[in-house]
Design a protein around this motif. Sequence first.
Motif, PDB file in Angstrom:
ATOM      1  N   ARG A 297      10.341 -12.137 -12.461  1.00  0.00           N
ATOM      2  CA  ARG A 297       9.875 -10.913 -11.814  1.00  0.00           C
ATOM      3  C   ARG A 297      10.568  -9.686 -12.398  1.00  0.00           C
ATOM      4  N   ALA A 298      11.850  -9.815 -12.686  1.00  0.00           N
ATOM      5  CA  ALA A 298      12.575  -8.688 -13.272  1.00  0.00           C
ATOM      6  C   ALA A 298      12.025  -8.358 -14.650  1.00  0.00           C
ATOM      7  N   VAL A 299      11.700  -9.390 -15.441  1.00  0.00           N
ATOM      8  CA  VAL A 299      11.134  -9.162 -16.770  1.00  0.00           C
ATOM      9  C   VAL A 299       9.795  -8.447 -16.656  1.00  0.00           C
ATOM     10  N   MET A 300       8.958  -8.908 -15.736  1.00  0.00           N
ATOM     11  CA  MET A 300       7.623  -8.340 -15.611  1.00  0.00           C
ATOM     12  C   MET A 300       7.636  -6.923 -15.050  1.00  0.00           C
ATOM     13  N   ARG A 301       8.713  -6.517 -14.435  1.00  0.00           N
ATOM     14  CA  ARG A 301       8.812  -5.160 -13.903  1.00  0.00           C
ATOM     15  C   ARG A 301       9.568  -4.219 -14.835  1.00  0.00           C
ATOM     16  N   ASP A 302       9.911  -4.705 -16.010  1.00  0.00           N
ATOM     17  CA  ASP A 302      10.700  -3.912 -16.955  1.00  0.00           C
ATOM     18  C   ASP A 302       9.939  -3.801 -18.275  1.00  0.00           C
ATOM     19  N   GLY A 303       9.346  -2.629 -18.525  1.00  0.00           N
ATOM     20  CA  GLY A 303       8.561  -2.434 -19.731  1.00  0.00           C
ATOM     21  C   GLY A 303       9.365  -2.462 -21.011  1.00  0.00           C
ATOM     22  N   HIS A 304      10.693  -2.442 -20.906  1.00  0.00           N
ATOM     23  CA  HIS A 304      11.494  -2.578 -22.118  1.00  0.00           C
ATOM     24  C   HIS A 304      11.343  -3.983 -22.721  1.00  0.00           C
ATOM     25  N   TRP A 305      10.895  -4.943 -21.900  1.00  0.00           N
ATOM     26  CA  TRP A 305      10.562  -6.260 -22.428  1.00  0.00           C
ATOM     27  C   TRP A 305       9.105  -6.210 -22.921  1.00  0.00           C
ATOM     28  N   LEU A 306       8.925  -5.924 -24.192  1.00  0.00           N
ATOM     29  CA  LEU A 306       7.597  -5.830 -24.793  1.00  0.00           C
ATOM     30  C   LEU A 306       6.977  -7.216 -24.912  1.00  0.00           C
ATOM     31  N   ALA A 307       5.742  -7.371 -24.436  1.00  0.00           N
ATOM     32  CA  ALA A 307       4.982  -8.596 -24.670  1.00  0.00           C
ATOM     33  C   ALA A 307       4.525  -8.571 -26.129  1.00  0.00           C
ATOM     34  N   HIS A 308       5.216  -9.321 -26.969  1.00  0.00           N
ATOM     35  CA  HIS A 308       5.126  -9.123 -28.415  1.00  0.00           C
ATOM     36  C   HIS A 308       4.195 -10.100 -29.117  1.00  0.00           C
TER      37      HIS A 308
ATOM     38  N   GLY B  96      17.468  -8.726 -34.359  1.00  0.00           N
ATOM     39  CA  GLY B  96      18.559  -9.034 -33.448  1.00  0.00           C
ATOM     40  C   GLY B  96      18.376  -8.564 -32.022  1.00  0.00           C
ATOM     41  N   ARG B  97      17.194  -8.039 -31.685  1.00  0.00           N
ATOM     42  CA  ARG B  97      16.964  -7.624 -30.305  1.00  0.00           C
ATOM     43  C   ARG B  97      16.777  -8.862 -29.429  1.00  0.00           C
ATOM     44  N   PRO B  98      17.193  -8.815 -28.147  1.00  0.00           N
ATOM     45  CA  PRO B  98      17.016  -9.965 -27.251  1.00  0.00           C
ATOM     46  C   PRO B  98      15.547 -10.374 -27.164  1.00  0.00           C
ATOM     47  N   ALA B  99      15.301 -11.680 -27.100  1.00  0.00           N
ATOM     48  CA  ALA B  99      13.937 -12.196 -27.055  1.00  0.00           C
ATOM     49  C   ALA B  99      13.840 -13.314 -26.025  1.00  0.00           C
ATOM     50  N   LEU B 100      12.674 -13.460 -25.436  1.00  0.00           N
ATOM     51  CA  LEU B 100      12.399 -14.509 -24.458  1.00  0.00           C
ATOM     52  C   LEU B 100      11.048 -15.129 -24.780  1.00  0.00           C
ATOM     53  N   ALA B 101      10.950 -16.450 -24.704  1.00  0.00           N
ATOM     54  CA  ALA B 101       9.673 -17.142 -24.848  1.00  0.00           C
ATOM     55  C   ALA B 101       9.347 -17.767 -23.494  1.00  0.00           C
ATOM     56  N   LEU B 102       8.323 -17.250 -22.818  1.00  0.00           N
ATOM     57  CA  LEU B 102       8.041 -17.620 -21.443  1.00  0.00           C
ATOM     58  C   LEU B 102       6.625 -18.164 -21.309  1.00  0.00           C
ATOM     59  N   HIS B 103       6.477 -19.238 -20.541  1.00  0.00           N
ATOM     60  CA  HIS B 103       5.167 -19.840 -20.357  1.00  0.00           C
ATOM     61  C   HIS B 103       4.242 -18.863 -19.646  1.00  0.00           C
ATOM     62  N   ARG B 104       3.006 -18.782 -20.136  1.00  0.00           N
ATOM     63  CA  ARG B 104       2.090 -17.763 -19.631  1.00  0.00           C
ATOM     64  C   ARG B 104       1.810 -17.906 -18.136  1.00  0.00           C
ATOM     65  N   SER B 105       1.677 -19.117 -17.637  1.00  0.00           N
ATOM     66  CA  SER B 105       1.364 -19.287 -16.217  1.00  0.00           C
ATOM     67  C   SER B 105       2.485 -18.757 -15.339  1.00  0.00           C
ATOM     68  N   GLU B 106       3.714 -18.961 -15.747  1.00  0.00           N
ATOM     69  CA  GLU B 106       4.862 -18.463 -14.985  1.00  0.00           C
ATOM     70  C   GLU B 106       4.948 -16.940 -15.069  1.00  0.00           C
ATOM     71  N   VAL B 107       4.659 -16.414 -16.261  1.00  0.00           N
ATOM     72  CA  VAL B 107       4.659 -14.963 -16.438  1.00  0.00           C
ATOM     73  C   VAL B 107       3.648 -14.315 -15.498  1.00  0.00           C
ATOM     74  N   MET B 108       2.434 -14.843 -15.493  1.00  0.00           N
ATOM     75  CA  MET B 108       1.382 -14.223 -14.699  1.00  0.00           C
ATOM     76  C   MET B 108       1.597 -14.418 -13.206  1.00  0.00           C
ATOM     77  N   ALA B 109       2.258 -15.486 -12.826  1.00  0.00           N
ATOM     78  CA  ALA B 109       2.572 -15.687 -11.406  1.00  0.00           C
ATOM     79  C   ALA B 109       3.555 -14.639 -10.907  1.00  0.00           C
ATOM     80  N   SER B 110       4.294 -14.035 -11.821  1.00  0.00           N
ATOM     81  CA  SER B 110       5.297 -13.024 -11.467  1.00  0.00           C
ATOM     82  C   SER B 110       4.849 -11.611 -11.793  1.00  0.00           C
ATOM     83  N   ALA B 111       3.592 -11.455 -12.207  1.00  0.00           N
ATOM     84  CA  ALA B 111       3.125 -10.144 -12.654  1.00  0.00           C
ATOM     85  C   ALA B 111       3.031  -9.153 -11.501  1.00  0.00           C
ATOM     86  N   ALA B 112       3.431  -7.931 -11.780  1.00  0.00           N
ATOM     87  CA  ALA B 112       3.283  -6.843 -10.820  1.00  0.00           C
ATOM     88  C   ALA B 112       1.938  -6.160 -11.047  1.00  0.00           C
TER      89      ALA B 112
END
Length: 349
Positions: A16-27, A60-76
Motif C-alpha cells: 500500500r505504501a508503494v502504491m501511494r508513492d509516485g516516486h516508485w515508478l511502474a517501470h 543503482g536506484r532501489p527497485a522492487l519486482a511485485l506480483h501484479r495481483s498483489e499490486v492491484m489489490a493495494s491500488a489507491a
Amino acid sequence: MIRPTQASGGAPVDYRAVMRDGHWLAHRYDPGADAIRFLRLSREDHARATFITDEYLPVGRPALALHRSEVMASAAEPARLHLVLHSAFCCSTLVARALDVPGVATTLKEPVLLNDIVGCRRQGMDPERLAPLLRDALIVLARPLQPGEAVVVKPSNVVNGLAPAMMAMRTDIHALILHAPLRVFLASVARKGMWGRLWVRELFAGLHAEGLVQMGFEPGDYIKQTDLQIAAVGWLAQQALFVRMAARFGDQRIRTLDSEHLLRQPAAAMSAIATLFGLKIDVAAVVAGPAFTTSSKTGDTFGADDRAREQREGLSLHKDEVDKVAIWAEAVAAAAGIPLALPAPLIAG
C-alpha cells in the motif's frame, strides 16, 4: 498488506505504501512472472532523463519486482491522467517537460511499461489478458510524485496503436495529439542519418504488424521503397489513426497541434493545453523556462530560433529527396483519403 519481494532479497514490502508513492515508478512488466518492476526515482531524476528508459536513468536506484495481483489489490484511487500522443520529431518531449510543474502535474516521458505491453500484444497475448493488463498499467502509472497532481503521460509513439483502447478504458482521459508537418518530419528523419532511417523502418514494421498501414500497396511494394518513402508511409499511417481517434472521441477529449504552431505561438498553445488538461500553470513562466529554452537531450541553450535554423539546414541539405518524397506522399494521402492537417486543432492560425 505485507509481502516479500525477490528484488530486496525477501525483505517485507508494504504494498500500500508503494502504491501511494509516485516516486516508485511502474517501470517494466515481466509477462512470465506477471510482475511489475518498480524503480524509485526523484523528480530530479525524471527531469534529468530525456526519457524514463534505462538508457537515460541513473543506475543503482532501489527497485522492487511485485506480483501484479498483489499490486492491484493495494491500488489507491488513480490520479487524473492525460496523454500527449505524437508521431515523433514534433516537440512532444518539449511539451512534456513544460507540463511537469510541482504541485500541478507529474509527467512521464515514454514509460517503458507501455512499450512492454505493446510487446505482449505483438507476441500474440490473448486480448482477454491484454485488456486487463493495459487497464492495470493506466492505474499504476497514474500515481503522481506529489499528492493532488495530475499525471500526464507522453508515451513512445510505438504505443499509438493502444491509444484508442486507453481512451476507451478511462473516459476522463484527455489527449493532445502532436505531429510535425510532413516535410518537417521527413527532413528530421534525413538529418538524423542512418539511425533515423533505421528507426523509421522499425516504426513501419511495428505499424504494419498491428494492421495500421492501409495505403493500398501490395506487401512486396514496401521493399522497393526508399527510407524516406517508408518514413512517409509511417507518418501517414499515424495520421490516419489520429483522424479516426478524433472522430471517435470528439474535440472535448482530443485536440491536435502541429509543431510549427506550437513554436510560433507557445503561450497560446500552452494555455490551451492547460485548459484541455485542467491544469493551473503559469504560462509565462513555462514559456520562459527550460522546456522552451534548452535542449531536452543535452541541457544546452536551445530555443525556437535554434530549432528553426536546424530545420532550415536539414531541408536545405536534403531538399531534393524531401521534395520528391513529399509530393509522392501527398498523392498517396489523397488516394487513401488521409488529410495532411489533423482535425480538432488546439489553436487557430
